[in-house]
Structure formats: structure tokens, C-alpha cells
Design a protein around this motif. Structure first.
Motif, PDB file in Angstrom:
ATOM      1  N   UNK A   1       2.212  -2.655 -11.188  1.00 13.35           N
ATOM      2  CA  UNK A   1       1.362  -2.920 -10.029  1.00 13.35           C
ATOM      3  C   UNK A   1       0.026  -3.433 -10.551  1.00 13.35           C
ATOM      4  N   UNK A   2      -0.396  -4.580 -10.054  1.00 16.48           N
ATOM      5  CA  UNK A   2      -1.699  -5.117 -10.399  1.00 16.48           C
ATOM      6  C   UNK A   2      -2.514  -5.207  -9.118  1.00 16.48           C
ATOM      7  N   UNK A   3      -3.603  -4.452  -9.083  1.00 14.49           N
ATOM      8  CA  UNK A   3      -4.470  -4.442  -7.908  1.00 14.49           C
ATOM      9  C   UNK A   3      -5.316  -5.710  -7.916  1.00 14.49           C
ATOM     10  N   UNK A   4      -5.287  -6.449  -6.804  1.00 12.08           N
ATOM     11  CA  UNK A   4      -6.069  -7.672  -6.696  1.00 12.08           C
ATOM     12  C   UNK A   4      -6.957  -7.598  -5.459  1.00 12.08           C
TER      13      UNK A   4
ATOM     14  N   UNK B   1       1.763  -7.586  -6.993  1.00 16.89           N
ATOM     15  CA  UNK B   1       0.348  -7.809  -6.734  1.00 16.89           C
ATOM     16  C   UNK B   1       0.012  -7.073  -5.450  1.00 16.89           C
ATOM     17  N   UNK B   2      -0.927  -6.159  -5.540  1.00 16.60           N
ATOM     18  CA  UNK B   2      -1.251  -5.307  -4.389  1.00 16.60           C
ATOM     19  C   UNK B   2      -2.695  -5.542  -3.961  1.00 16.60           C
ATOM     20  N   UNK B   3      -2.866  -5.792  -2.673  1.00 13.24           N
ATOM     21  CA  UNK B   3      -4.204  -5.986  -2.113  1.00 13.24           C
ATOM     22  C   UNK B   3      -4.371  -5.082  -0.902  1.00 13.24           C
TER      23      UNK B   3
ATOM     24  N   UNK C   1      -2.829   2.476  -2.986  1.00 11.20           N
ATOM     25  CA  UNK C   1      -2.250   2.127  -4.287  1.00 11.20           C
ATOM     26  C   UNK C   1      -1.268   3.204  -4.728  1.00 11.20           C
ATOM     27  N   UNK C   2      -1.659   4.467  -4.612  1.00 13.13           N
ATOM     28  CA  UNK C   2      -0.781   5.576  -5.021  1.00 13.13           C
ATOM     29  C   UNK C   2       0.511   5.601  -4.205  1.00 13.13           C
ATOM     30  N   UNK C   3       0.444   5.204  -2.944  1.00 14.14           N
ATOM     31  CA  UNK C   3       1.637   5.193  -2.090  1.00 14.14           C
ATOM     32  C   UNK C   3       2.673   4.183  -2.584  1.00 14.14           C
ATOM     33  N   UNK C   4       2.242   3.161  -3.293  1.00  9.57           N
ATOM     34  CA  UNK C   4       3.177   2.139  -3.778  1.00  9.57           C
ATOM     35  C   UNK C   4       3.987   2.606  -4.982  1.00  9.57           C
ATOM     36  N   UNK C   5       3.494   3.620  -5.690  1.00  8.35           N
ATOM     37  CA  UNK C   5       4.159   4.077  -6.917  1.00  8.35           C
ATOM     38  C   UNK C   5       5.596   4.492  -6.628  1.00  8.35           C
TER      39      UNK C   5
END
Length: 153
Positions: free
Chosen positions: A9-12, A38-40, A102-106
């Protein structure tokens, strides 16, 4: 080891910090078979009757912004040899805090590693508002790589 498939996961967020974090990942630690999410995080919009006329315009702007981010990062991926079938984009405003989102995407995407830029908040700001990276480090349950911008000498 390079044949290992990892979900990254790359936070953008459109910042130079996020751009640099992605470039660092590509140059220093990317494996050819990595899958990249890619997470926004988008701030949610509260509405009132006065704002309802502007909502359609706002959603159109948001859609254009998201498509712009996708175009930019797809282009960067091609530059670094990342294949399109290894790229996914997720844009969300739920849950309503970026660290929690972000944590929810893990779990959802079986993430192995989170990569994010960091802005380097002052100790005072961090004490009062915290930081997204601090929340993610404490709660994600997977390794986190926070990448600051290089110091200008």
C-alpha cells in the motif's frame, strides 16, 4: 526472494512527500512481482441546503482530481517498469480519519507493507493533532516504511 508477490500500500495525496516515497520505493525496494495499491484518503463533505447546488460541481472536481492522480501514478509506474496489472487505486473517505482508513485496507487487501511519505510535523503539532503515520504505525499490524524528503544541504 524477488519472485515473491507482495501487496504494497502506498499512501498518495498529491504532495511531493508522497511522490518521493513512491520513487524511493521504486528505486530501492520494489520487486518485479509486487502488487501496488495506491491509496488516497479524501476528506468527506458535509452538506446543507445551501450547498446542494454546488455538490455536483464538487463531485465533478473530485472525480477529475482522482483521475489526474491515477494518470500521474500510472505514468510513473510505466517509467519504473511496473505493469498495469500490478496496480490498483483506492479512494475513500470512510472511515473519516486518514490513519484509520489506511489501517482498514490492510485486511481488505492483505497488505504486506505500507509505504508513506511524512511531513515532519513539529513536536507541538504532533502533540495536539497527532500524525497519520503515527496512527498507522501503532495500529496497522504490518511493517510501515515512512520516508521523509531528503534534507537539502
Amino acid at each position: 526472494m524477488e519472485d515473491t508477490k507482495r501487496n504494497i500500500l502506498i499512501a498518495i495525496d498529491g504532495s511531493k512527500n508522497a511522490d518521493y516515497a513512491f520513487e524511493y520505493y521504486c528505486k530501492k525496494i520494489r520487486y518485479p512481482h509486487d502488487n501496488i495499491l495506491f491509496f488516497h484518503f479524501m476528506d468527506s463533505v458535509s452538506t446543507s441546503n445551501d450547498l446542494k447546488e454546488s455538490l455536483e460541481e464538487l463531485y465533478n472536481l473530485r472525480g477529475s482530481y482522482m483521475e489526474g492522480l491515477k494518470t500521474i501514478f500510472r505514468s510513473k509506474c510505466r517509467h519504473y517498469g511496473v505493469k498495469d496489472d500490478h496496480i490498483l487505486f483506492e479512494f475513500t473517505c470512510d472511515p473519516p480519519e486518514p490513519g484509520k482508513a489506511i489501517c482498514a485496507q490492510v485486511k481488505r487487501y492483505k497488505i504486506d507493507l505500507i509505504i508513506m511519505g511524512c511531513r515532519g510535523l513539529s513536536k507541538l503539532k504532533k502533540a495536539f493533532i497527532g500524525s497519520v503515520s503515527d496512527h498507522v504505525i501503532r495500529n496497522a499490524g504490518v511493517p510501515i516504511l515512512t520516508i521523509p524528503l531528503p534534507k537539502q544541504h
